[in-house]
Design a protein around this motif. Structure first.
Motif, mmCIF file in Angstrom:
data_model
loop_
_atom_site.group_PDB
_atom_site.id
_atom_site.type_symbol
_atom_site.label_atom_id
_atom_site.label_comp_id
_atom_site.label_asym_id
_atom_site.label_seq_id
_atom_site.Cartn_x
_atom_site.Cartn_y
_atom_site.Cartn_z
ATOM 1 N N SER A 33 0.837 -1.207 0.000
ATOM 2 C CA SER A 33 0.000 0.000 0.000
ATOM 3 C C SER A 33 0.868 1.252 0.000
ATOM 4 O O SER A 33 0.570 2.231 -0.689
ATOM 5 N N VAL A 34 1.947 1.224 0.782
ATOM 6 C CA VAL A 34 2.882 2.345 0.821
ATOM 7 C C VAL A 34 3.528 2.543 -0.543
ATOM 8 O O VAL A 34 3.637 3.679 -1.042
ATOM 9 N N LEU A 35 3.947 1.447 -1.172
ATOM 10 C CA LEU A 35 4.609 1.531 -2.477
ATOM 11 C C LEU A 35 3.662 2.072 -3.544
ATOM 12 O O LEU A 35 4.041 2.947 -4.340
ATOM 13 N N VAL A 36 2.431 1.573 -3.556
ATOM 14 C CA VAL A 36 1.460 2.041 -4.551
ATOM 15 C C VAL A 36 1.102 3.505 -4.289
ATOM 16 O O VAL A 36 0.967 4.292 -5.235
ATOM 17 N N ALA A 37 0.966 3.880 -3.023
ATOM 18 C CA ALA A 37 0.682 5.280 -2.696
ATOM 19 C C ALA A 37 1.807 6.183 -3.192
ATOM 20 O O ALA A 37 1.557 7.276 -3.714
ATOM 21 N N GLY A 38 3.040 5.722 -3.048
ATOM 22 C CA GLY A 38 4.167 6.505 -3.556
ATOM 23 C C GLY A 38 4.120 6.653 -5.061
ATOM 24 O O GLY A 38 4.352 7.748 -5.605
ATOM 25 N N SER A 42 5.594 -6.580 -5.462
ATOM 26 C CA SER A 42 4.852 -5.324 -5.465
ATOM 27 C C SER A 42 5.732 -4.170 -5.924
ATOM 28 O O SER A 42 5.293 -3.317 -6.714
ATOM 29 N N LEU A 43 6.975 -4.127 -5.464
ATOM 30 C CA LEU A 43 7.903 -3.073 -5.876
ATOM 31 C C LEU A 43 8.130 -3.118 -7.384
ATOM 32 O O LEU A 43 8.110 -2.079 -8.062
ATOM 33 N N ILE A 44 8.324 -4.311 -7.918
ATOM 34 C CA ILE A 44 8.536 -4.456 -9.359
ATOM 35 C C ILE A 44 7.319 -3.958 -10.135
ATOM 36 O O ILE A 44 7.449 -3.241 -11.141
#
Length: 360
Positions: free
Chosen positions: A205-210, A346-348
């Motif tokens: 969620s943090v990664l997608v929000a970023g 998720s990061l990828i």
């Protein structure tokens, strides 16, 4: 709030001009949300533990989860408090997109709160019930879509943008409201399904929000949006502050939610986070890109759908257990391995989503 105050101070003291920069306020939003989590978190964990509002584990769940019984939950309230306070402090409160995003997030959080309260305090396993939950999610999700549709100041705000193609923008009319409802409600439930292991849902969620924050900044910048071939939406850049607050709150919560978790977010957090990501994607007109960046949530949801359909039609299961993360647990993967590998995936996916900015 502070944005307005510093603007007044900047008239007399030029040093305060730095607070006019969106990127600086976004950084402040991240830090503020994290600090709030660090201050409030231990007190909330102690309070929830004293009230005996703890996690319950399904009898057919992975055996390794039985030790988690009683771990304080409903910690999503900590995330919501941090997001709300940080956004109110650093965002331009005259911006309608900020209020729509924050209102949708809190609205779904309230739904999750009632569901958790019924389950954990009133000991009703079904919570408020699937139908009631879906009904209220639909009301809030569709309501957000209607507000965006009615207040739209240009066609770009309600068109369906197809990534990879500069000139493809489809006029969908009132179907925009249906699209908003589908994205917001769908992602809300997708994040909720993913929230099954310590820290599994919060870091993606943090990664997608970023990633969405980057889109928000560029979409709201006339020069950058024109250069990259994405729609320019006046005021959308301010949503970056909301995204940064979400990211900061998520990282602050992860401090306590990382394996082995001291607290779980519950529906109050998972439903709110998913809805927040969905409504931001709608505001910046990147619903399709959200499916890529939030692909982990999509995969988890699809695994549940396939499992149910296969069992009902064929009488057998595709996975050892759904959602997908439980399948790997049942195969013998240690919980931290599942979590970190899903984070990497998720990061990828977020990086692939960001790459669509240049591949047009």
């Amino acid at each position: 709030m502070l944005n307005w105050a510093f603007e007044q101070l900047a008239v007399e003291f030029s040093g305060f001009n730095v607070f006019r920069y969106l990127t600086f306020r976004a950084i402040c939003g991240v830090v503020t949300a994290m600090v709030i989590c660090f201050i409030v978190g231990p007190r909330m964990i102690e309070r929830l533990g004293r009230l005996q509002i703890g996690e319950t584990i399904r009898p057919d769940g992975p055996p390794t989860h039985f030790s988690k019984v009683g771990t304080p939950t409903m910690g999503g309230a900590l995330i919501l408090i941090s997001i709300a306070l940080s956004t109110l402090l650093w965002a331009d409160l005259g911006n309608r997109f900020v209020w729509i995003a924050l209102g949708t997030c809190i609205g779904f959080g309230v739904i999750g709160w009632f569901d958790d309260w019924k389950k954990l305090v009133h000991q009703e396993p079904r919570g408020i019930g699937a139908r009631n939950k879906f009904l209220w999610q639909s009301i809030v999700g569709a309501g957000a879509g209607i507000v965006l549709f009615v207040t739209a100041q240009g066609p770009a705000e309600i068109q369906l943008i197809v990534p990879l193609f500069k000139e493809v923008a489809l006029d969908i009319g009132f179907a925009f409201v249906v699209l908003t409802w589908f994205v917001v409600v769908g992602f809300s439930n997708a994040v909720n399904l993913t929230d099954g292991l310590d820290g599994l849902a919060i870091m993606p969620s943090v990664l997608v929000a970023g990633g969405l924050g980057v889109f928000a900044y560029l979409t709201g910048h006339f020069v950058f949006s024109g250069y990259l071939g994405i729609p320019y939406i006046a005021g959308a850049g301010e949503v970056l502050v909301f995204c940064s607050a979400l990211a900061g709150a998520g990282l602050g919560f992860l401090w306590f939610n990382t394996y082995p978790a001291q607290i779980f977010m519950g529906d109050i957090g998972a439903l709110a986070l998913g809805a927040a990501l969905g409504i931001v994607a709608v505001i910046v007109r990147q619903e399709i890109v959200l499916l890529v960046m939030g692909g982990l949530f999509v995969i988890e949801t699809v695994s549940v759908v396939l499992q149910v359909v296969s069992f009902k039609l064929l009488g057998r299961r595709i996975f050892r257990m759904a959602p997908l993360h439980h399948h790997f647990e049942m195969k013998g993967w240690p919980e931290p391995r599942v979590i970190v590998r899903f984070w990497i995936i998720s990061l990828i996916l977020v990086l692939i989503g960001l790459a669509t900015l240049k591949v047009r």
